[in-house]
Design a protein around this motif. Structure first.
Motif, short mmCIF file in Angstrom:
data_model
loop_
_atom_site.label_atom_id
_atom_site.label_comp_id
_atom_site.label_asym_id
_atom_site.label_seq_id
_atom_site.Cartn_x
_atom_site.Cartn_y
_atom_site.Cartn_z
N GLN A 180 -22.30 55.10 70.53
CA GLN A 180 -23.03 54.60 69.38
C GLN A 180 -24.53 54.74 69.62
N GLU A 205 -22.02 52.44 57.62
CA GLU A 205 -21.13 52.55 58.76
C GLU A 205 -20.31 51.28 58.95
N ARG A 206 -20.89 50.15 58.63
CA ARG A 206 -20.14 48.90 58.73
C ARG A 206 -18.98 48.90 57.72
N ARG A 209 -16.18 51.00 59.15
CA ARG A 209 -15.50 50.35 60.27
C ARG A 209 -14.54 49.26 59.76
N LYS A 214 -13.06 54.15 63.63
CA LYS A 214 -13.81 53.85 64.85
C LYS A 214 -14.88 54.90 65.15
#
Length: 282
Positions: A180, A205-206, A209, A214
Motif C-alpha cells: 500500500q 479505494e475504501r 475494500r 484486497k
C-alpha cells in the motif's frame, strides 16, 4: 528439497538481520506499517527490545486505516510506537508531482525523524527498503541515504517475496498484506496533488475494500478514476457488483468519469512514462 533450501536461505538471512541489529546500540525505525518496515520493526525489537522505537509519519497521503494497522501491528510486536506529523504537502516541489516527487517526501520524513533520533540518543535510523527496491525507480532512497538512514533488508539482500516468506515463518499474521504505497502514487507525474484529490482516492479505494477486494488501486487523472484489479478478478468484479451504484458513489466523491483498467493491476504502472523512448523528428 527446494522448500528446505529456501527455508535455510531465509533462516540465514534472518540471522544476518539479527546480527546487523546486534551491532546497533539503539535504532529508530521509519515505520509505515507496510509489510517491509513491519518486518524490520519485528526483528529490531526481538534483538534490541526497548532500545528500538518505531515511528510513523502521519500526513494526508496516508490512509487513516493504514495508520490504525500500524498501531495494531506495533502493539502485537511489542515495540514502542510513536506518530509524528510531516508536512510534505506544504512543499510545492512535492505537490507539483515531478518525477522525483518521492525524493521530497523522504526528505521531509527524514528531516523530521533525524532530530527526533538525535534528541532521544538513537544513533541509527533504519527503513524498510528491500533488495528489489534498489532495482526500481525510487528517488526517495537517495534522500534517505543523504541523511544517513540504513536499509537492513537491502543490506542483507532480502527481496519482496522473501519478506513475505520470512514474515510467515515468524508467524506474523499480516504476512500476506497487500502493498500500500502512499496515496500520492495514484496520480500521473505532472498532475498537481491536493488534499482534496488524496481524499477522493482514499474514499474510492475504501469503497472497493468494503466490497471485499484486497489488491487494488484507484488511479486518478484529470477527474477520471481508473480502477486496477488483479486480471483474474476483473470478470467477477463486473458480473458480481453493482456497477451503477459504484459509479454513483465515485461521482459523489468528485470524479467525473469512472473506468476499469482491462490490463489489470500492476505496481508502479505510472512509472512507464519514464521508460518511453525518445523520438526525434526527422
Amino acid at each position: 528439497m527446494v522448500l528446505q533450501q529456501l527455508d535455510r536461505t531465509l533462516q540465514n538471512k534472518h540471522q544476518e538481520l539479527q546480527d546487523l541489529f546486534s551491532g546497533m546500540e539503539q535504532a529508530l525505525i521509519a515505520y509505515s506499517g507496510g509489510i517491509d518496515s513491519t518486518l524490520v520493526a519485528k526483528v529490531a525489537f526481538d534483538v534490541l527490545g526497548d532500545r528500538a522505537i518505531a515511528v510513523t509519519a502521519e500526513s494526508p497521503s496516508l490512509l487513516p486505516e493504514d495508520l490504525e494497522d500500524a498501531r495494531i501491528q506495533a502493539a502485537e510486536i511489542g515495540i514502542h510506537h510513536e506518530i509524528v506529523q510531516t508536512h510534505e504537502m506544504d512543499n510545492p516541489n512535492y505537490t507539483s508531482n515531478p518525477v522525483n516527487r518521492c525524493y521530497f517526501c523522504k526528505s521531509e520524513l527524514h528531516d523530521t525523524l533525524k532530530p527526533l533520533a538525535i534528541a532521544r540518543g538513537y544513533p541509527y535510523i533504519v527503513d524498510g527498503v528491500n533488495a528489489d527496491d534498489l532495482a526500481d525507480y525510487r528517488p526517495g532512497i537517495q534522500a534517505a541515504k543523504e541523511r544517513g538512514a540504513r536499509s537492513p533488508l537491502a543490506e542483507v539482500g532480502i527481496t519482496k517475496l522473501e519478506i513475505r516468506e520470512l514474515s510467515r515463518m515468524l508467524e506474523l499474521p499480516w504476512w500476506d498484506k497487500p502493498a500500500q504505497p502512499c496515496l500520492s502514487s495514484r496520480f500521473p507525474y505532472g498532475e498537481s496533488i491536493t488534499v482534496e484529490k488524496l481524499q477522493q482516492v482514499a474514499k474510492a479505494e475504501r469503497y472497493l475494500r468494503k466490497l471485499g477486494l484486497k489488491t487494488l488501486r484507484v488511479r486518478s487523472e484529470s477527474g477520471t478514476a481508473r480502477i486496477e484489479l488483479p486480471p483474474s478478478e476483473i470478470q467477477a468484479f463486473v458480473i458480481n457488483h453493482d456497477i451503477p451504484a459504484l459509479v454513483e458513489a465515485f461521482r459523489s466523491y468528485g470524479f467525473l468519469f469512472v473506468t476499469l483498467d482491462l490490463e489489470g493491476f500492476s505496481s508502479g504502472k505510472l512509472n512507464r512514462v519514464l521508460q518511453q523512448p525518445t523520438v526525434t523528428a526527422p
